[in-house]
Design an enzyme around this catalytic site. Structure first.
Site, PDB file in Angstrom:
ATOM      1  N   HIS A  67       0.837  -1.207   0.000  1.00  0.00           N
ATOM      2  CA  HIS A  67       0.000   0.000   0.000  1.00  0.00           C
ATOM      3  C   HIS A  67       0.869   1.254   0.000  1.00  0.00           C
ATOM      4  O   HIS A  67       0.579   2.237  -0.695  1.00  0.00           O
ATOM      5  CB  HIS A  67      -0.900  -0.039   1.238  1.00  0.00           C
ATOM      6  CG  HIS A  67      -1.676   1.217   1.481  1.00  0.00           C
ATOM      7  ND1 HIS A  67      -1.302   2.145   2.439  1.00  0.00           N
ATOM      8  CD2 HIS A  67      -2.798   1.713   0.904  1.00  0.00           C
ATOM      9  CE1 HIS A  67      -2.169   3.143   2.442  1.00  0.00           C
ATOM     10  NE2 HIS A  67      -3.083   2.912   1.511  1.00  0.00           N
ATOM     11  N   GLU A  70       2.214   1.845  -3.448  1.00  0.00           N
ATOM     12  CA  GLU A  70       1.177   2.420  -4.310  1.00  0.00           C
ATOM     13  C   GLU A  70       1.124   3.939  -4.153  1.00  0.00           C
ATOM     14  O   GLU A  70       1.056   4.686  -5.131  1.00  0.00           O
ATOM     15  CB  GLU A  70      -0.186   1.809  -3.978  1.00  0.00           C
ATOM     16  CG  GLU A  70      -1.356   2.416  -4.719  1.00  0.00           C
ATOM     17  CD  GLU A  70      -2.553   2.681  -3.818  1.00  0.00           C
ATOM     18  OE1 GLU A  70      -3.095   3.808  -3.867  1.00  0.00           O
ATOM     19  OE2 GLU A  70      -2.943   1.774  -3.067  1.00  0.00           O
ATOM     20  N   GLU A 143      -3.949   8.045   7.806  1.00  0.00           N
ATOM     21  CA  GLU A 143      -4.920   7.182   7.130  1.00  0.00           C
ATOM     22  C   GLU A 143      -5.243   5.968   7.995  1.00  0.00           C
ATOM     23  O   GLU A 143      -6.408   5.569   8.118  1.00  0.00           O
ATOM     24  CB  GLU A 143      -4.359   6.737   5.775  1.00  0.00           C
ATOM     25  CG  GLU A 143      -5.332   5.929   4.940  1.00  0.00           C
ATOM     26  CD  GLU A 143      -4.759   5.555   3.583  1.00  0.00           C
ATOM     27  OE1 GLU A 143      -5.218   4.546   3.014  1.00  0.00           O
ATOM     28  OE2 GLU A 143      -3.855   6.271   3.088  1.00  0.00           O
TER      29      GLU A 143
END
Length: 431
Positions: A67, A70, A143
């Site tokens: 992640h 990305e 996040e």
């Protein structure tokens, strides 16, 4: 290119295995104004331990690195903004990381080839510095904190934590604040050079386009032409056949309780057409048990135990799979009890073959209609392709399915010992 025509849907698909190892699928849709492309790598959050082709040692990386990678792929060596490049050509870009895949995509109604070049350029242009990687840690930590307070997210991962003892699917895709603090630019390049080798990637494009010109643009923009000569070896821990727990309740500030009930599936370890056939069997079976025309759905809805949020899904993967139903209810435990009682009743009384024949036709209709949603179909196609499934083989496997297959699948999949329930209850103190 290899040309495949689905005689039942009338759709046409072109396939090319480039010398770089990249698998390219092109589906022209002449009657559509929009176009869509997905550039994906078979690399997700569960791939934290692996052996790189032509290396002997095992590489183990921190949770959440797929992640993280990305996020960092949008950084460009020249300092430019990828989203501005897409906007210049009217494209809307996005990306996501799942348990088993990282995908980069765009949709556009014009300038398709320019957007495609932009997509291929930035996904093949990694640029990581010590400073930029450290800066990203704070962003991703925020996040992670947001997801810690997200009721749906916690419901889901509590559910996976009940199903699995060791399988990394139980771990948050973004990792933890501690795990991402161990990520540096060297680890990111190591993972990129391993999993973003084009022999581990697939590109699917669809829309109002010319197949030959599209392939020409793709081949012109390929940068890494050296494929791996062997597969990446992924290492996963042994997973017991039992579940790790049965029930978990968490209190979060929500207006109404939420539930997720599901069954662990131990029939795993394969992909390709066999997995496709199993997936279609499960589509039919779940619709027969939980669909809006089923006795169970009407019983739960009539008793006021579920509302329109009720849904169900089968998640097929090579290394793991599970069945889940979820929704909102004032009394999740009552839903659980009625579901278990209904499953037990079905085991005693069985199914009607007429229901099977009716639902099987419904599922086929759903598949045909899925071609109308080019984004949804593209994402499903590429997810299947990374499981060695050509989604155009759907009808071939669909027509093999018999009523006895459904009965066998039901007896295998719905074991009371493998059933779990996660629930979120309102935190009255916060409210």
């Amino acid at each position: 290119m290899k040309k495949i025509i689905d005689k039942y849907s009338g759709e046409c698909l072109y396939f090319e295995k480039d010398k770089s190892g990249l698998s390219v699928y092109i589906m022209p849709r002449k009657d559509y104004t929009g176009s869509y492309a997905v550039f994906a790598t078979k690399y997700g959050s569960v791939d934290s331990e692996f052996i790189v082709p032509n290396e002997d040692g095992i590489t183990k990386v921190p949770d959440g690195i797929a992640h993280y990678l990305e996020h960092k792929m949008f950084d460009q060596p020249d300092g430019s903004n990828v989203f501005e490049k897409f906007s210049k050509y009217g494209g809307e870009a996005n990306a996501y990381t799942s348990f088993n895949m990282t995908a980069y995509l765009f949709s556009a109604t014009e300038h398709f080839y320019e957007n495609l070049e932009t997509l291929m350029d930035y996904v093949q242009s990694p640029y990581f510095t010590k400073e930029s990687v450290q800066k990203e840690q704070g962003i991703i930590a925020q996040e992670i904190g947001m997801y810690d307070d997200n009721a749906s997210w916690r419901l889901f991962f509590n559910f996976l934590g009940l199903l699995y003892h060791n399988n990394p699917v139980k771990l948050d895709i973004a990792g933890t604040v501690d795990s991402i603090s161990k990520i540096d630019e060297n680890l990111l390049y190591k993972c990129y050079n391993t999993f973003y080798n084009l022999s581990n990637m697939t590109l699917f494009v669809t829309g109002n386009l010319e197949p030959e010109k599209t392939l020409e643009v793709i081949q012109k923009n390929i940068k890494n032409t050296k494929p791996f000569d062997t597969e990446i070896k992924r290492i996963y821990p042994n997973e017991p056949k039992t579940v790790a727990g049965k029930f978990k309740t968490q209190k979060i500030s929500v207006s109404m309780p939420m539930f997720m009930i599901g069954w662990k599936d131990n029939d795993v370890g394969f992909s390709g057409k066999r997995l496709l056939k199993k997936s279609i069997e499960m589509e039919i079976l779940l619709e027969m048990i939980f669909g809006k025309g089923s006795a169970l759905y009407n019983e739960l809805y009539g008793a006021g135990l579920i509302n329109q949020s009720f849904s169900f899904e089968f998640a097929p993967q090579k290394e793991y799979s599970y069945i889940e139903i979820d929704g909102q209810s004032e009394n999740p435990k009552a839903v659980y009890e009625r579901v278990c009682a209904h499953i037990k009743k079905l085991k005693e009384r069985g199914f009607l073959e007429t229901d099977f024949e009716r639902i099987k036709k419904v599922i086929w209709g759903d598949y045909i209609r899925s071609f109308n949603d080019i984004e949804g179909y593209s994402n499903t196609f590429i997810t299947m392709s990374l499981l060695d499934i050509n989604y155009f083989d759907y009808f071939e496997e669909y027509q093999k399915i018999t009523f006895n297959d459904i009965l066998t699948r039901f007896s295998q999949q719905f074991c009371e010992d493998l059933c779990v329930m996660s629930e979120i209850q309102p935190d009255k103190e916060e409210n």
